[in-house]
Design an enzyme around this catalytic site. Structure first.
Site, short mmCIF file in Angstrom:
data_model
loop_
_atom_site.label_atom_id
_atom_site.label_comp_id
_atom_site.label_asym_id
_atom_site.label_seq_id
_atom_site.Cartn_x
_atom_site.Cartn_y
_atom_site.Cartn_z
CG ASP A 131 4.98 -20.13 -7.33
OD1 ASP A 131 4.28 -20.32 -6.30
OD2 ASP A 131 5.39 -19.02 -7.67
CG ASN A 152 6.93 -29.92 3.00
OD1 ASN A 152 6.95 -30.02 4.22
ND2 ASN A 152 7.88 -29.28 2.32
CE1 TYR A 178 3.17 -22.29 9.28
CE2 TYR A 178 2.90 -22.52 11.65
CZ TYR A 178 3.26 -23.05 10.42
OH TYR A 178 3.70 -24.35 10.35
CE LYS A 237 1.24 -25.10 8.07
NZ LYS A 237 1.50 -25.94 6.88
CB THR A 252 12.75 -25.84 8.78
OG1 THR A 252 11.64 -25.07 9.27
CG2 THR A 252 12.53 -27.31 9.06
#
Length: 251
Positions: free
Chosen positions: A58, A85, A174, A178, A209
């Site tokens: 984790d 990832n 999000y 990134k 995904t």
């Protein structure tokens, strides 16, 4: 120490990470399948192949990271590739909510700070924590690689261009996580540029995904291609780069 090179892929029990693990095994690696839930990791390894090993990891839990690093050191004795990832896109996207609707709910003017913190905890701080814990093993490898799975959604250059059709969904959760991951990739690359370790960021593209409720347009094989390519680069390969399958991307 085993003879085969070893790669750790975080968040590898499903999605792009799962495909990356399969592809790395096809390239002759022993692959450690990082997964928050050990049972899901074990299930994934049975499908990935005999050279896959489940590692409970984790990336938001310091004890889990320490235990994983100790197990890798004791059981495998080496680490040649780290592919960061594991990621989350949000914590509040409700079933049936579109990406556009979610984006409107997390603008700088109305986003809940806990939402930002939760996503950054996995996508940014988790990457740093895992990399720090495994850096001694990577330094000891003859030719190590770190690949951070990023996204074009975090490109400041692209999103500052008013002609970018996806600019409206750039936000502080999000996308910004990134952007921060890209900054950390560059910082890592600068620190390690005189070592045996090459550090790069990969954009897999809009892949189908769980991260995007399976709305992506690319297959898992297509999404895994660039991270795997960067994991396998030779001594003349890039360092401190950001790219997708089409080539270099703007930060």
């Amino acid at each position: 120490m085993q003879n085969k090179p070893v790669a750790l892929v975080t968040g590898a029990n499903q999605g792009i990470g799962f495909q990356i693990a399969k592809d790395m095994i096809a390239q002759g690696f022993t692959v450690l399948v990082g997964s928050r839930n050990h049972d899901r990791g074990e299930t994934a390894t049975r499908e990935i192949g005999p050279d896959a090993h489940a590692i409970q990891l984790d990336v938001t839990d310091a004890a889990s990271i320490t235990a994983a690093a100790e197990r890798i050191t004791q059981e495998f004795g080496r680490l040649d590739v780290l592919i960061n990832n594991a990621a989350i896109s949000n914590t509040t996207l409700r079933p049936g909510m579109t990406v556009e609707e979610y984006s409107k709910s997390v603008r700088p003017s109305n986003v809940k700070l806990d939402e930002i913190r939760a996503v950054f905890e996995t996508n940014v701080f988790g990457v740093i924590a895992v990399t720090q814990a495994l850096l001694p093993l990577l330094r000891a490898a003859p030719s190590a690689r770190i690949v951070n799975v990023s996204s074009g959604a975090g490109s400041l250059t692209r999103n500052s261009d008013k002609s970018n059709p996806h600019r409206a969904i750039f936000g502080p959760v999000y996308s910004a996580s990134k952007t921060a991951l890209n900054a950390m990739t560059l910082a890592m690359a600068i620190e390690l540029e005189d070592t045996n370790i090459k550090v790069n960021a990969a954009c897999p593209g809009y892949t189908k995904t769980n991260l995007n409720n399976y709305s992506g347009t690319q297959t898992l094989a297509e999404g895994a291609a660039e991270p795997v390519r960067l994991a396998l680069i030779g001594a003349d390969g890039p360092h401190g780069s950001f790219s997708n399958a089409a080539g270099p991307m703007p930060w």
